[in-house]
Enzyme design. Structure first.
Site, mmCIF file in Angstrom:
data_model
loop_
_atom_site.group_PDB
_atom_site.id
_atom_site.type_symbol
_atom_site.label_atom_id
_atom_site.label_comp_id
_atom_site.label_asym_id
_atom_site.label_seq_id
_atom_site.Cartn_x
_atom_site.Cartn_y
_atom_site.Cartn_z
ATOM 1 N N GLU A 142 0.833 -1.215 0.000
ATOM 2 C CA GLU A 142 0.000 0.000 0.000
ATOM 3 C C GLU A 142 0.856 1.249 0.000
ATOM 4 O OE1 GLU A 142 -2.951 -0.035 3.103
ATOM 5 O OE2 GLU A 142 -4.076 -1.644 2.140
ATOM 6 N N GLU A 235 -6.042 -7.677 -0.568
ATOM 7 C CA GLU A 235 -6.427 -7.469 0.833
ATOM 8 C C GLU A 235 -7.753 -6.726 0.901
ATOM 9 O OE1 GLU A 235 -3.414 -5.685 3.553
ATOM 10 O OE2 GLU A 235 -5.119 -4.579 4.377
#
Ligand code: IDC
Length: 307
Positions: A142, A235
């Site tokens: 991320e 995710e």
């Protein structure tokens, strides 16, 4: 062995923006993400993975290795222990014929910060696993504070360099690239996808937490898919984006229906018993090798089993 996910699907590819198996059929991976393997190493074992495969009907496990936080690979973590956990996780998944994602878990930072270490890491594992067609490399979980494409030190240049290293080692593994803004700005990839540089079997990640992310975020995915960008949700959670707080299971169901309708693969955060909403297991559950009963599971765990 036809009875395992890998036995059925073999080598993965990306064709026309979709994940396909060795026969060219569209395939969807669905499964589990560990929490940080530095903090919850006890769930990396053969029996727990077998439980996820057989009792929870999943075909993929993601090994989340944080880089920056305390215990992370680039932040004072025990590198030898982390490497051993990655190796163990890959070997259990391989024995079980499951796909396994090796996740370089950049969290809230620009991956260029630790790029040199990432290069060494992926060089090592791309070489070691070049004959393992079930291994998937996720090269920056991320990222934040860095645009997909500016022509300078952007995410594109990071991903291109790491993907280049992986391919130079002889690995044809599926590679999943992070996108800016906690892997949400997936629509930006279309400006400059790696396939324009001749790379094959590259996907891009989008993440959501159903307590926080709604229709406007689905629109980002629709835009990306319409532009031909191959997406893998490595995710997601069914609570809020902190990993804690309230659940929104109705919105989670809507997300899954949405992803299924586009054959997008996904992995749920996280397989551990930490006291937070995202964990599958209650803190009172000390089982680490399977045999989980309903009373061991949180709302996330129950929802996931039912889903
Ligand atoms: C969270 C964990 C939490 C931990 C925190 C910081 O659930 O226990 O304290 O990270 O390390 C992400 C990240 C993932 C986060 C998760 C929930 O990829 O690392 O885990 N999340 O906040 N993106 C959106 C949400």
């Amino acid at each position: 062995d036809d009875s395992t996910p890998y036995g059925q699907h073999g080598t993965l590819h990306v064709e026309n923006g979709k994940l396909t198996d060795a026969d060219g059929n569209i395939v969807q991976l669905y499964g589990m993400s560990t929490h940080g393997i530095a903090w919850f190493p006890q769930y990396i074992n053969y029996d727990s993975f077998r439980t996820l495969r057989d009792d929870w009907n999943t075909n993929c496990i993601r090994l989340a290795m944080y880089t920056a936080e305390y215990g992370g690979y680039c932040a004072g973590g025990d590198k030898e222990q982390l490497k051993q956990l990655v190796k163990d996780g890959v070997s259990y998944a391989t024995e079980l014929g499951m796909y396994v994602i090796v996740d370089w878990h950049i969290h809230e930072e620009n991956p260029h910060t630790t790029k040199t270490v990432a290069e060494q890491f992926f060089k090592k594992y791309a070489t070691l696993y070049k004959d393992y067609d079930n291994v998937i490399f996720e090269i920056c979980n991320e990222p934040t504070g860095v645009q997909w494409y500016t022509g300078g030190n952007d995410l594109y240049s990071y991903c291109k360099d790491i993907a280049g290293i992986i391919r130079d080692c002889g690995s044809k593994a599926l590679i999943v690239c992070g996108t800016n803004n906690w892997s949400q700005d997936v629509e930006d990839v279309a400006q400059k996808p790696l396939k324009d540089d001749g790379f094959e079997d590259i996907m891009y990640t989008f993440h959501f937490y159903s307590g926080t992310h709604y229709e406007d975020k689905r629109q980002k995915v629709r835009t990306a898919v319409a532009a031909g960008t191959p997406i893998f949700v490595t995710e997601f959670g069914i609570c809020d984006a902190s990993g804690n707080g309230g659940y929104d299971t109705a919105n989670a169901d809507e997300w899954i229906e949405f992803l299924d309708s586009m054959n997008i693969s996904y992995a749920c955060w996280s397989f551990c018993n930490k006291g937070e909403s995202a964990s599958y297991l209650k803190t009172s559950c000390n089982k680490t090798t399977g045999g989980f009963e309903e009373s061991d599971l949180t709302t996330t765990g129950i929802w996931l089993v039912n889903t």
